[in-house]
Motif scaffolding. Sequence first.
Motif, PDB file in Angstrom:
ATOM      1  N   GLU A 359       0.812  -1.215   0.000  1.00 37.40           N
ATOM      2  CA  GLU A 359       0.000   0.000   0.000  1.00 37.40           C
ATOM      3  C   GLU A 359       0.848   1.270   0.000  1.00 37.40           C
ATOM      4  O   GLU A 359       0.345   2.375  -0.245  1.00 37.40           O
ATOM      5  CB  GLU A 359      -0.963   0.012   1.191  1.00 37.40           C
ATOM      6  N   GLU A 360       2.155   1.114   0.283  1.00 40.34           N
ATOM      7  CA  GLU A 360       3.061   2.261   0.269  1.00 40.34           C
ATOM      8  C   GLU A 360       3.657   2.525  -1.116  1.00 40.34           C
ATOM      9  O   GLU A 360       4.299   3.551  -1.332  1.00 40.34           O
ATOM     10  CB  GLU A 360       4.202   2.033   1.264  1.00 40.34           C
ATOM     11  N   GLU A 362       3.451   3.794  -4.438  1.00 36.66           N
ATOM     12  CA  GLU A 362       2.680   4.713  -5.276  1.00 36.66           C
ATOM     13  C   GLU A 362       3.615   5.267  -6.358  1.00 36.66           C
ATOM     14  O   GLU A 362       4.297   6.270  -6.148  1.00 36.66           O
ATOM     15  CB  GLU A 362       2.089   5.844  -4.443  1.00 36.66           C
ATOM     16  N   VAL A 381      -0.766  -2.396 -14.760  1.00 36.09           N
ATOM     17  CA  VAL A 381      -1.069  -1.625 -13.554  1.00 36.09           C
ATOM     18  C   VAL A 381      -2.331  -2.148 -12.867  1.00 36.09           C
ATOM     19  O   VAL A 381      -2.359  -2.355 -11.642  1.00 36.09           O
ATOM     20  CB  VAL A 381      -1.221  -0.134 -13.906  1.00 36.09           C
ATOM     21  N   ASN A 385      -2.146  -3.967  -9.166  1.00 29.61           N
ATOM     22  CA  ASN A 385      -2.879  -3.306  -8.075  1.00 29.61           C
ATOM     23  C   ASN A 385      -3.929  -4.230  -7.469  1.00 29.61           C
ATOM     24  O   ASN A 385      -4.079  -4.311  -6.240  1.00 29.61           O
ATOM     25  CB  ASN A 385      -3.560  -2.035  -8.578  1.00 29.61           C
ATOM     26  N   GLN A 386      -4.655  -4.931  -8.316  1.00 28.11           N
ATOM     27  CA  GLN A 386      -5.709  -5.816  -7.828  1.00 28.11           C
ATOM     28  C   GLN A 386      -5.140  -6.978  -7.031  1.00 28.11           C
ATOM     29  O   GLN A 386      -5.693  -7.374  -6.002  1.00 28.11           O
ATOM     30  CB  GLN A 386      -6.526  -6.344  -9.008  1.00 28.11           C
ATOM     31  N   GLY A 389      -2.506  -4.969  -4.033  1.00 24.54           N
ATOM     32  CA  GLY A 389      -2.944  -3.829  -3.242  1.00 24.54           C
ATOM     33  C   GLY A 389      -2.024  -2.638  -3.357  1.00 24.54           C
ATOM     34  O   GLY A 389      -2.038  -1.747  -2.483  1.00 24.54           O
ATOM     35  N   THR A 390      -1.213  -2.582  -4.394  1.00 26.26           N
ATOM     36  CA  THR A 390      -0.337  -1.433  -4.645  1.00 26.26           C
ATOM     37  C   THR A 390      -1.155  -0.281  -5.221  1.00 26.26           C
ATOM     38  O   THR A 390      -2.346  -0.427  -5.528  1.00 26.26           O
ATOM     39  CB  THR A 390       0.776  -1.821  -5.631  1.00 26.26           C
ATOM     40  N   LYS A 391      -0.507   0.872  -5.396  1.00 25.79           N
ATOM     41  CA  LYS A 391      -1.179   2.062  -5.927  1.00 25.79           C
ATOM     42  C   LYS A 391      -0.443   2.586  -7.157  1.00 25.79           C
ATOM     43  O   LYS A 391      -0.076   3.761  -7.238  1.00 25.79           O
ATOM     44  CB  LYS A 391      -1.260   3.134  -4.839  1.00 25.79           C
ATOM     45  N   LEU A 392      -0.234   1.693  -8.101  1.00 23.66           N
ATOM     46  CA  LEU A 392       0.412   2.082  -9.347  1.00 23.66           C
ATOM     47  C   LEU A 392      -0.542   2.918 -10.189  1.00 23.66           C
ATOM     48  O   LEU A 392      -1.761   2.734 -10.135  1.00 23.66           O
ATOM     49  CB  LEU A 392       0.833   0.852 -10.157  1.00 23.66           C
ATOM     50  N   THR A 393       0.024   3.824 -10.975  1.00 20.99           N
ATOM     51  CA  THR A 393      -0.766   4.600 -11.927  1.00 20.99           C
ATOM     52  C   THR A 393      -0.090   4.540 -13.294  1.00 20.99           C
ATOM     53  O   THR A 393       1.096   4.217 -13.405  1.00 20.99           O
ATOM     54  CB  THR A 393      -0.886   6.069 -11.498  1.00 20.99           C
TER      55      THR A 393
END
Length: 518
Positions: A359-360, A362, A381, A385-386, A389-393
């Motif tokens: 989760e950290e 990003e 991505v 993420n799914q 639980g990461t926050k890639l964009t």
Amino acid sequence: MTNQISRRRVLQGISALPLAGSFSLSPRAALAQSTTLTAAITGYNVINSLDPAKASLIPEFYVIWGVFNGLMTFDDEMNIVPDLAETVTPLEGGGYEFTLKPGVKFHDGSELTAEDVKFTFDRVMAAETASPNAGKLAKVKSVEVVDPLTLRILTDGPYAPLLTFLTNARTGTQIISKAAFESMGEEAYSRMPVGTGAYKVTDWRSGEGLTLTAHSEYFEGAPTFETIEVPLIAEEASGVTALQGGQIDMTSTAPAADVSVLMKDDAIKVLRQPGLNTRFISVNLRKAPFDDIHVRRAFSMAFQREAMVQAVIFGEGVTAQGLLPPQLAAYYSEEPRPYMSYDPEAAKAEMAKAKYKPEEIEIGVITWSGGWWKRFAEIFVAQVNQTLGTKLTVEVTDANTAYARQKSGDFEAGVWGWLGMVDADEYVGDILTTTGWRNFQGYSNPEVDALAAQGLAETDPAKRPDFYKKAEAIAMEEMAVIPCFCSNIHNLLRADLEGFVQRPYSNFADQFRSMKLG
């Protein structure tokens, strides 16, 4: 020195798919009397340099191949054969002696000599040139002119891929005119180069396209078309529309989503075969979070490569479990590799070993809005993420900026790829060795470097693959890059356009001289 080389088989395992589509005449008005061919470079809108020593982008080489020649070239069966060279003789201790074809004219009417060849290679090797292709001549000790049509290239011991790296392909060793370069200067020469090729550049409109004009004194005979218009069309789909509307005669690529439909179009030829490309996620090992091997391994197991092949390239390719493409059959390993399959639970377990919490994380994954490259990043991505639980964009930019950021190290991750020719060193050496010119990710392993060096020096084709297979296996265990897939290559042509022979390294302008309307 009597053992002269006239042909050399260099590629094993190329099994091209049959050409597909209709070969009947288009219902549009025939252009049999036309003296102009409109050949669009599709999927790109950037060309920075037509100086072979400086070129690094695929669309640059698409043009260079028609404007220049190398000492050697590939024939239609991917054998290495002489181009500007007339004879090639191996030298004891490493290297070759070349006799040039007499009477070859540059675009300005001057004759090719051994001094031009020496100038070309010395310039590529010079540190101040900063050529991205310098590594291909790294083992060359010297280039010696014997007489106006004879030269010797001396190497530091055996150097297996040298002849490959002297071909008119993505090598940067195409022969330039010494006199023209010194008179014009580097910047002017990069825009209006003077080569020996079948066509010369007569107009360049930045971001729009180029005009090529036939070289009437070309040593293999004047080409059929007097003029080649080369528009740059950023979107592959727009290229299809232009072809179907009669605005262009051929494309350099095709959108994978349209291939199956286009194969049923009587007005179009679809050329299609497995390519020598490799597509991967480039990750910066010098920055968080990819300085952690567990993160890299977790990411690699967190997405479905099979889904990528279907959604990104619509089945026009195969999944990858390494950097080397399957078409390099002798070098390709078919054994399953850990961390290369979709396994959500294993990915989460691997992530739990990392020093970073998912989760950290990003970060942006760089891509550009050129058709499937954007989908490539979006699918990667979304799945990572799914799963984790990461926050890639997805970070969309233009292709030139994406390349510049990769090259400078100003990135965390990005979709990337490479299209070599027929030598494993173009993949392992260029991307995985410490000093490799496309090692943008900062990977370094002394064992990989040593194995690649042994591969360069091994001239026995039966022994070379073992070095590269071992080097690749080590790098893939450490996830130097995250392999994704290898795609087919495509060209689209009017149905009445003849003479284009597709090769697995995605050739283009090298075929212009032999093309004609039926």
